[in-house]
Design an enzyme around this catalytic site. Structure first.
Site, short mmCIF file in Angstrom:
data_model
loop_
_atom_site.label_atom_id
_atom_site.label_comp_id
_atom_site.label_asym_id
_atom_site.label_seq_id
_atom_site.Cartn_x
_atom_site.Cartn_y
_atom_site.Cartn_z
N THR A 255 0.83 -1.20 0.00
CA THR A 255 0.00 0.00 0.00
C THR A 255 0.87 1.25 0.00
O THR A 255 1.99 1.25 0.50
CB THR A 255 -0.90 0.08 1.24
OG1 THR A 255 -0.11 0.33 2.40
CG2 THR A 255 -1.71 -1.19 1.43
N ASP A 256 0.33 2.31 -0.57
CA ASP A 256 0.90 3.63 -0.31
C ASP A 256 0.69 3.91 1.18
O ASP A 256 -0.07 3.20 1.87
CB ASP A 256 0.23 4.69 -1.18
CG ASP A 256 1.16 5.86 -1.50
OD1 ASP A 256 2.19 6.00 -0.81
OD2 ASP A 256 0.85 6.61 -2.43
N ALA A 257 1.33 4.93 1.71
CA ALA A 257 1.31 5.15 3.15
C ALA A 257 -0.12 5.32 3.67
O ALA A 257 -0.87 6.17 3.17
CB ALA A 257 2.14 6.38 3.49
#
Length: 483
Positions: A255-257
């Protein structure tokens, strides 16, 4: 009553955390020993290559298969060179050159530096097709606006990184290039039919999957045709049906942050975002940059609670942890000094410069750098021509607060070189450039995404396709101003 140790270790095996400072604190090492998948390094963790190598060695002493990730895209997004700017041009410059073999060499050089520092996963390349000129967060991080060109360079970047033993992570699936909002700050929307995504945004991801990318990163964007009102990070239609079944991806979905507003607000916090991402098919959850032991334990507790109340199936979390372990098993931690790649990045940046109009004959000009804020992805990294000038005065101004007449007075009989990033998007930027050019000789150096805007009345227009240290030197050389 404490958490079940087995479930706690299982949950930890899906998390990519962060820690403050150049040295991993004791709690960070303890979490690795307890099963944490790994850490992402940010600029605050980086001082020198030797220091990074010492830090990653300490993490591996806690557990040999810990993942160490970083956002090292070259160009405007750099962690290793955050103090000076990257010695490599970014994707937009490489796309402008159009030499996929060069892209492969540049990414192999970046990968070799990462491997020497003990980094095993590069959260790069950005393979988004920058179809929106006004995109505030992708821009020069993209290889361009043409899907086939972006696809070719994206595959070459994956080859370059993984050829030296550093896992690549193609981002941001299913494509962040058409957005006009920043997912760090809000949830952007790409409201197009699936057919448009397949034609415009997905070819680079298909190319990186075919090239064997070990990881793909999700985008915190809303695609109503697929995701409804939720971000793609929380969508099984995106992560399972589209990425795995249609494109055939078998690696690790990162995932992105989750601390970004595009995810955390949509889910109601980082903990619920972690559960939603796992349920949708994500494997390795990047928490973000501002992480401490308490936040990690909070996310772990939320995942374990979801296993207990039915929001998460155990076999889904086991699958995620297994894919993350496979990623760790593939990587080959390096060590020792990085090979010397000489002038590779600077030569590539010189090839990317595009000139319109006249730039010759600039005798000791006044160089005016126009202030521009950085995105959260870029961080505060030095940019501009300043470090490369031999015999020219430089001043720094804010567009909306600067009178063109005052600059004309300051310049006197000297020509002006006006340097900026996305000049026309800055409040008062276009007015400053064109107001000065109407009464004084002006050459513009655009170090952001050049787009279609060209200021009226300027003597010359130089596009560097990025603001790295290498891009700055290339521009200074083209203008005849370099020391």
């Amino acid at each position: 009553m404490g958490l079940d140790p087995g479930l706690r270790r299982l949950a930890l095996g899906t998390l990519l955390a962060a820690y403050p400072g150049p040295t991993p604190p004791p709690w960070a090492l303890d979490l690795v020993g307890a099963g944490l998948a790994g850490y992402t390094l940010f600029g605050t963790n980086v001082e020198t290559p030797a220091q990074v190598a010492t830090a990653t060695a300490a993490l591996r002493d806690a557990r040999t298969d810990v993942l160490v990730a970083i956002d090292e895209e070259g160009g405007d997004v750099t962690r290793l060179a955050h103090a000076t700017g990257s010695p490599y041009p970014g994707n937009a410059a490489l796309g402008a050159v159009g030499d996929v073999a060069l892209t492969r060499r540049v990414y192999a050089a970046i990968g070799a530096e990462l491997a020497a520092s003990g980094v095993t996963v590069n959260l790069a390349p950005t393979v988004d097709v920058n179809s929106a000129d006004e995109n505030p967060v992708i821009g020069t991080r993209s290889f361009g606006a043409d899907p086939l060109r972006v696809a070719a360079h994206s595959a070459a970047a994956v080859d370059g990184l993984q050829g030296v033993g550093v896992a690549a992570c193609a981002k941001h699936f299913p494509g962040h290039g058409a957005t006009v909002a920043d997912s760090h700050l809000e949830l952007p929307t790409v409201d197009v039919p699936l057919g448009v995504l397949r034609e415009r945004d997905l070819p680079p991801f298909a190319a990186t999957v075919a090239a064997g990318t070990r990881a793909v990163m999700t985008a915190h964007i809303r695609v109503p045709a697929l995701t409804g009102d939720r971000p793609a990070t929380f969508s099984r239609a995106v992560l399972v049906d589209l990425l795995r079944r249609e494109l055939g991806f078998t690696g690790t979905v990162i995932t992105d942050a989750l601390e970004m507003k595009g995810a955390s607000v949509a889910a109601g916090g980082v903990g619920p975002a972690a559960v939603a991402a796992l349920a949708a098919g994500a494997d390795l959850l990047c928490i973000g940059a501002k992480v401490d032991a308490a936040l990690v334990e909070h996310v772990v507790t939320e995942i374990v609670a979801a296993l207990g109340d039915g929001r998460l199936a155990r076999d889904r979390v086991e699958e995620a942890a297994g894919r993350t372990a496979e990623l760790a098993a593939w990587t080959r931690p390096g060590g020792g000094p990085a090979p010397d790649h000489g002038d590779l990045g600077y030569a590539a940046a010189r090839r990317a410069v595009r000139v319109e109009g006249i730039v010759a004959g600039l005798d000791r000009p006044l160089v005016v750098q126009v202030h521009a804020t950085a995105t959260m992805a870029e961080g505060r990294v030095p940019w501009g021509l300043g470090p490369h000038l031999s015999d020219a005065e430089e001043v720094r101004v804010v567009a909306g607060e600067t009178d063109p007449a005052a600059l004309r007075t300051l310049a006197g009989d000297r020509p002006v070189v006006l340097v900026g990033r996305h000049l026309h998007r800055l409040p008062g930027g276009a007015e400053l450039v064109e107001g000065l050019a109407a009464v004084h000789p002006v050459t513009v150096v655009e170090m952001g995404w050049p787009g279609s805007w060209r200021p009226a009345g300027v003597r010359g227009f130089v596009a560097t396709y990025g603001a790295s240290h290498a891009n700055g030197r290339a521009a200074a050389e083209v203008l005849g101003l370099a020391g």
